[in-house]
Design a protein around this motif. Structure first.
Motif, mmCIF file in Angstrom:
data_model
loop_
_atom_site.group_PDB
_atom_site.id
_atom_site.type_symbol
_atom_site.label_atom_id
_atom_site.label_comp_id
_atom_site.label_asym_id
_atom_site.label_seq_id
_atom_site.Cartn_x
_atom_site.Cartn_y
_atom_site.Cartn_z
ATOM 1 N N CYS A 20 0.841 -1.193 0.000
ATOM 2 C CA CYS A 20 0.000 0.000 0.000
ATOM 3 C C CYS A 20 0.883 1.253 0.000
ATOM 4 O O CYS A 20 1.776 1.379 0.827
ATOM 5 C CB CYS A 20 -0.910 -0.001 1.233
ATOM 6 N N TYR A 22 0.107 4.153 0.814
ATOM 7 C CA TYR A 22 -0.251 5.080 1.896
ATOM 8 C C TYR A 22 0.324 4.650 3.232
ATOM 9 O O TYR A 22 0.810 5.470 4.012
ATOM 10 C CB TYR A 22 -1.776 5.201 2.009
ATOM 11 N N CYS A 23 0.258 3.333 3.538
ATOM 12 C CA CYS A 23 0.672 2.888 4.876
ATOM 13 C C CYS A 23 1.665 1.728 4.849
ATOM 14 O O CYS A 23 2.056 1.231 5.899
ATOM 15 C CB CYS A 23 -0.558 2.516 5.703
ATOM 16 N N ASN A 25 1.262 -1.272 4.187
ATOM 17 C CA ASN A 25 0.681 -2.570 4.502
ATOM 18 C C ASN A 25 0.781 -3.471 3.266
ATOM 19 O O ASN A 25 0.678 -3.000 2.144
ATOM 20 C CB ASN A 25 -0.789 -2.381 4.899
ATOM 21 N N CYS A 40 -6.979 -0.980 0.618
ATOM 22 C CA CYS A 40 -6.087 -1.483 1.661
ATOM 23 C C CYS A 40 -6.910 -1.867 2.891
ATOM 24 O O CYS A 40 -7.748 -1.095 3.354
ATOM 25 C CB CYS A 40 -5.063 -0.414 2.013
ATOM 26 N N CYS A 43 -5.610 0.704 6.051
ATOM 27 C CA CYS A 43 -5.916 2.140 6.121
ATOM 28 C C CYS A 43 -7.168 2.516 5.321
ATOM 29 O O CYS A 43 -7.595 3.666 5.359
ATOM 30 C CB CYS A 43 -4.711 2.961 5.648
HETATM 31 ZN ZN ZN Z 1 -2.847 1.162 3.525
#
Ligand code: ZN
Length: 75
Positions: A20, A22-23, A25, A40, A43
């Protein structure tokens, strides 16, 4: 109930891991052969993924006999 004999695999699924943006993961998908947006699980943000080549996936599946050729040879 009698104890069943050990069961051999009859199929195979190929998992691909996307990180991911963004995070960070790890999102695990089963051979995504089409471009798509995934959400995801950590998040809840969505992002587009680069798909995998269907012929490459089929090639590996064939080599492994849909899982049968990967069975532990001591069985
Ligand atoms: Zn994420």
């Amino acid at each position: 109930m009698p104890v069943a004999d050990p069961v051999k695999p009859e199929g195979l699924a190929m998992l691909f891991v996307y990180v991911c943006p963004y995070c960070q993961n790890e999102v695990v998908l089963v051979a995504p052969t089409r471009p798509m947006n995934v959400t995801c699980g950590a998040c809840r943000n969505a992002f587009p993924i680069v798909p995998v080549d269907e012929r490459t996936v089929q090639y590996v599946m064939t080599i492994l006999g849909d899982g049968k050729a990967a069975v532990d040879p001591s069985y």
